[in-house]
Design a protein around this motif. Structure first.
Motif, short mmCIF file in Angstrom:
data_model
loop_
_atom_site.label_atom_id
_atom_site.label_comp_id
_atom_site.label_asym_id
_atom_site.label_seq_id
_atom_site.Cartn_x
_atom_site.Cartn_y
_atom_site.Cartn_z
N ASN A 141 0.84 -1.19 0.00
CA ASN A 141 0.00 0.00 0.00
C ASN A 141 0.88 1.25 0.00
OD1 ASN A 141 -2.34 -1.57 0.18
ND2 ASN A 141 -2.31 -1.53 2.42
N GLN A 148 0.54 1.18 -9.61
CA GLN A 148 -0.66 0.36 -9.81
C GLN A 148 -0.40 -0.74 -10.83
OE1 GLN A 148 -3.98 1.70 -12.17
NE2 GLN A 148 -5.42 1.19 -10.52
N ARG A 186 -1.54 -1.32 -4.31
CA ARG A 186 -2.68 -0.46 -4.01
C ARG A 186 -2.16 0.94 -3.75
NH1 ARG A 186 -7.07 -0.54 0.91
NH2 ARG A 186 -8.85 0.23 -0.30
N PHE A 201 -2.92 5.04 -3.00
CA PHE A 201 -3.79 6.12 -2.55
C PHE A 201 -3.21 7.44 -3.05
CE2 PHE A 201 -4.49 2.72 0.46
CZ PHE A 201 -5.87 2.71 0.60
N THR A 220 -9.25 3.70 -5.65
CA THR A 220 -9.14 4.02 -4.22
C THR A 220 -9.78 5.38 -3.99
OG1 THR A 220 -6.91 4.92 -4.62
CG2 THR A 220 -7.06 2.65 -3.75
#
Length: 238
Positions: free
Chosen positions: A2, A21, A26, A28, A46
């Motif tokens: 993340n 990505q 993942r 943000f 997201t």
């Protein structure tokens, strides 16, 4: 993994989000332009994390919304090309706020978030922070400050397995630099300064940031990587 990217709607930030990505992570995205951020976040799948990185409370809120993260990058920045004697107090303060203050607030929040888990923090400096260039006084001071911030933080947080590094781009063709890169005379002059003979792309810089964020860079900390076509270290034969 993340990752949380600040300044995600800028040229380098967007390229970085898409590269991470594509590698299966993942991502943000955080930024202060709600329309651009909504589009990018939709592509990433997201929630958009609307935040002004120069406001500590908004940075902290972005971390709270993202939850646990493995890596953070600060792609927030500005560009001011003026000699010191015509740089106003407001311009000086604005350059420091956008570049150095944002780096500090993001690093501080990131260190708190990863204190028990470890992770990677990447900041964006500039070739101008390491090389004397005309009419760069304010931006050079801010970007050199980011390198100093990174070095101290890398020492402080190494026992926590938090790695802190910088990239230092040369002139990169992004919306931020369009006034220069779309001017044929200015672009040619800049290309001539870079030994590889071209301007950088957002993807060039993003690739190095992505590498530093990912686990294969697990034994790298306290470093500034020039992604600058050789500008900072190489003098080609004219």
């Amino acid at each position: 993994m993340n990752y949380l990217i600040f300044g995600a709607t800028g040229g380098i930030g967007t390229a970085l989000c898409k590269q991470l990505q594509a590698a299966g992570h993942r991502v943000f995205a955080s930024g202060r332009d709600p329309q651009k951020l909504a589009i990018l976040a939709s592509e990433l799948g997201t929630p958009p994390l609307l935040a002004d990185a120069t406001v500590p409370a908004e940075v902290a809120d972005a971390f709270a919304q993202a939850g646990p993260v493995d890596g953070i990058a600060n792609c927030v920045g500005s560009l001011l090309l003026k000699p010191a004697h015509i740089t106003t107090d407001e311009e000086w303060a604005g350059v420091l706020r956008t570049n150095l203050d944002s780096a500090f607030y993001i690093l501080r929040a990131g260190a708190k978030a990863m204190m028990s888990t470890g992770g990677s923090i990447v900041l964006v400096s500039s070739a101008a922070g390491r090389l004397g260039l005309q009419n760069h006084e304010a931006i050079a001071a801010a970007k050199a400050g980011i390198i100093g911030l990174m070095l101290s933080a890398a020492a402080t947080y190494a026992p926590r397995n938090i790695r802190v590094n910088c990239v230092a781009p040369g002139l990169t063709a992004t919306p931020l630099t369009a006034r220069i890169t779309t001017n044929e005379t200015a672009a040619k002059a800049s290309m001539a300064m870079h030994p590889l003979g071209r301007l950088g792309t957002a993807e060039d810089v993003a690739a190095m940031i992505a590498f530093l964020l990912e686990p294969q860079a697990a034994w790298i900390t306290g470093q500034t990587f020039g992604v600058d076509g050789g500008l900072g270290t190489v003098r080609s034969k004219s």
